[in-house]
Design a protein around this motif. Structure first.
Motif, PDB file in Angstrom:
ATOM      1  N   VAL A   6      17.202  27.523  14.597  1.00 38.87           N
ATOM      2  CA  VAL A   6      17.501  28.835  14.010  1.00 38.87           C
ATOM      3  C   VAL A   6      16.708  28.950  12.721  1.00 38.87           C
ATOM      4  CG1 VAL A   6      19.307  30.421  13.318  1.00 38.87           C
ATOM      5  CG2 VAL A   6      19.836  28.592  14.936  1.00 38.87           C
ATOM      6  N   GLU A   7      15.681  29.784  12.755  1.00 37.96           N
ATOM      7  CA  GLU A   7      14.760  29.892  11.621  1.00 37.96           C
ATOM      8  C   GLU A   7      14.093  31.258  11.671  1.00 37.96           C
ATOM      9  OE1 GLU A   7      12.750  29.860   8.639  1.00 37.96           O
ATOM     10  OE2 GLU A   7      13.341  27.749   8.859  1.00 37.96           O
ATOM     11  N   ASP A   8      14.169  32.020  10.571  1.00 39.20           N
ATOM     12  CA  ASP A   8      13.591  33.361  10.582  1.00 39.20           C
ATOM     13  C   ASP A   8      12.103  33.378  10.253  1.00 39.20           C
ATOM     14  OD1 ASP A   8      14.241  32.590   7.970  1.00 39.20           O
ATOM     15  OD2 ASP A   8      14.344  34.665   7.283  1.00 39.20           O
ATOM     16  N   ASP A   9      11.569  32.268   9.755  1.00 37.64           N
ATOM     17  CA  ASP A   9      10.136  32.166   9.509  1.00 37.64           C
ATOM     18  C   ASP A   9       9.466  31.741  10.817  1.00 37.64           C
ATOM     19  OD1 ASP A   9       7.531  31.110   8.914  1.00 37.64           O
ATOM     20  OD2 ASP A   9       8.115  30.934   6.812  1.00 37.64           O
ATOM     21  N   GLU A  28      15.591  25.710  22.461  1.00 37.85           N
ATOM     22  CA  GLU A  28      15.814  27.150  22.403  1.00 37.85           C
ATOM     23  C   GLU A  28      15.696  27.588  20.950  1.00 37.85           C
ATOM     24  OE1 GLU A  28      19.336  28.548  24.299  1.00 37.85           O
ATOM     25  OE2 GLU A  28      19.020  27.305  26.075  1.00 37.85           O
ATOM     26  N   GLU A  29      15.410  28.854  20.732  1.00 35.90           N
ATOM     27  CA  GLU A  29      15.188  29.336  19.376  1.00 35.90           C
ATOM     28  C   GLU A  29      15.790  30.719  19.167  1.00 35.90           C
ATOM     29  OE1 GLU A  29      11.076  30.802  18.608  1.00 35.90           O
ATOM     30  OE2 GLU A  29      10.635  29.876  20.552  1.00 35.90           O
ATOM     31  N   TRP A  38      26.712  32.953  18.002  1.00 33.95           N
ATOM     32  CA  TRP A  38      27.107  33.294  19.376  1.00 33.95           C
ATOM     33  C   TRP A  38      26.616  32.231  20.360  1.00 33.95           C
ATOM     34  CZ3 TRP A  38      24.810  34.301  24.081  1.00 33.95           C
ATOM     35  CH2 TRP A  38      25.630  34.894  25.057  1.00 33.95           C
ATOM     36  N   LEU A  39      25.373  31.787  20.207  1.00 37.00           N
ATOM     37  CA  LEU A  39      24.824  30.759  21.092  1.00 37.00           C
ATOM     38  C   LEU A  39      25.592  29.447  20.965  1.00 37.00           C
ATOM     39  CD1 LEU A  39      20.996  31.378  20.591  1.00 37.00           C
ATOM     40  CD2 LEU A  39      22.294  31.757  22.695  1.00 37.00           C
ATOM     41  N   LEU A  40      25.885  29.052  19.737  1.00 36.15           N
ATOM     42  CA  LEU A  40      26.584  27.793  19.504  1.00 36.15           C
ATOM     43  C   LEU A  40      28.016  27.817  20.040  1.00 36.15           C
ATOM     44  CD1 LEU A  40      25.292  27.037  15.899  1.00 36.15           C
ATOM     45  CD2 LEU A  40      24.814  25.692  17.951  1.00 36.15           C
ATOM     46  N   GLU A  41      28.619  29.001  20.046  1.00 32.97           N
ATOM     47  CA  GLU A  41      29.993  29.122  20.532  1.00 32.97           C
ATOM     48  C   GLU A  41      30.069  29.276  22.047  1.00 32.97           C
ATOM     49  OE1 GLU A  41      31.704  32.369  18.413  1.00 32.97           O
ATOM     50  OE2 GLU A  41      31.908  31.253  16.530  1.00 32.97           O
ATOM     51  N   GLN A  65      32.172  28.314  10.416  1.00 32.44           N
ATOM     52  CA  GLN A  65      32.856  28.994  11.524  1.00 32.44           C
ATOM     53  C   GLN A  65      32.949  28.102  12.760  1.00 32.44           C
ATOM     54  OE1 GLN A  65      34.438  31.787  11.459  1.00 32.44           O
ATOM     55  NE2 GLN A  65      34.869  32.063  13.648  1.00 32.44           N
ATOM     56  N   ILE A  66      31.839  27.460  13.141  1.00 33.02           N
ATOM     57  CA  ILE A  66      31.888  26.642  14.356  1.00 33.02           C
ATOM     58  C   ILE A  66      32.731  25.390  14.146  1.00 33.02           C
ATOM     59  CG2 ILE A  66      29.667  27.528  15.159  1.00 33.02           C
ATOM     60  CD1 ILE A  66      28.467  24.773  14.471  1.00 33.02           C
TER      61      ILE A  66
END
Length: 226
Positions: A6-9, A28-29, A38-41, A65-66
């Motif tokens: 998970v990286e916005d750059d 996956e990214e 959502w993906l992690l849950e 949260q997770i």
């Protein structure tokens, strides 16, 4: 092993993804915190690599949260924040490790390996079936003493079959474990890789071990076994 980045750059994300895939990991990214949560849950991963500062929801919020939901996946934070207080805050939130940007690729991979070992401490270092042997530490494969060269994808595919043998593995499981979850479980891609793997491990004079069970999947078994 499946890893979520998970990286916005985009440049950093593509670089990390390429380095991990070169080591044989399924990757996956995504680029924003809301999608990441959502993906992690909803999906299973062996490790998540999160940027600390993300659009929509930051890494700290995701981890808190997770963890509240009992999701124990190892988390590695990537961040440009280098203060001790920032690292402590990230670890206290529930992350397992914290790597400061810019970082060395070899250090990132070493930390990934360490976190995965910590998650699976009882994983055997050698997998065997009949005269077929896989050394997970050295990433080597041999049959009846003869070395077999495999691609990273073929190695992970054989590993999955060895871990399941003699029970069969269906295409849906293979695509989930070895490839991106979005792949169609009926794709010919699985058959292509199975055929390549079969050609490499079926040595002259030795009984075939990799078999297709129509309508079920693929399995390692001796040809005389029912």
């Amino acid at each position: 092993m499946k890893i979520l980045i998970v990286e916005d750059d985009q440049k950093v994300r593509k670089h990390v993804k390429g380095a991990l895939q070169a080591e044989g990991y399924s990757v996956e990214e995504c680029e924003d915190g809301e999608e990441a949560q959502w993906l992690l849950e909803n999906y299973s991963y062996d490790l998540a690599i999160l940027d600390l500062m993300l659009p929509v929801k930051d890494g700290i919020g995701i981890v808190k949260q997770i963890r509240r939901k009992g999701i124990s996946i190892p988390i590695l934070f990537l961040s440009g924040r280098s203060e001790v207080s920032d690292r402590v805050h990230g670890l206290d939130a529930g992350a397992d490790d914290y790597l400061i940007k810019p970082f060395s690729t070899i250090e990132l991979l070493a930390r990934v390996r360490a976190l995965l070992r910590r998650r699976s401490p009882i994983t055997p270092s050698v997998l065997k079936f009949e005269d077929l042997e896989m050394d997970l530490t050295r990433r080597t494969v041999s049959r009846a003493g003869h070395s077999i060269e495999l691609t990273n994808r073929e190695f992970e595919l054989l590993r999955l079959l060895l871990e399941s043998a003699p029970n069969p593995v269906n295409k849906a499981i293979i695509t989930e474990k070895i490839w991106d979850r979005c792949f169609d479980s009926e794709t010919a891609l699985v058959n292509v890789h199975i055929n390549h793997l079969r050609q490499k491990i079926h040595l002259p004079g030795l009984p075939p071990l990799l078999h297709t069970i129509r309508g079920v999947g693929f399995t390692l078994k001796h040809p005389t076994d029912k």
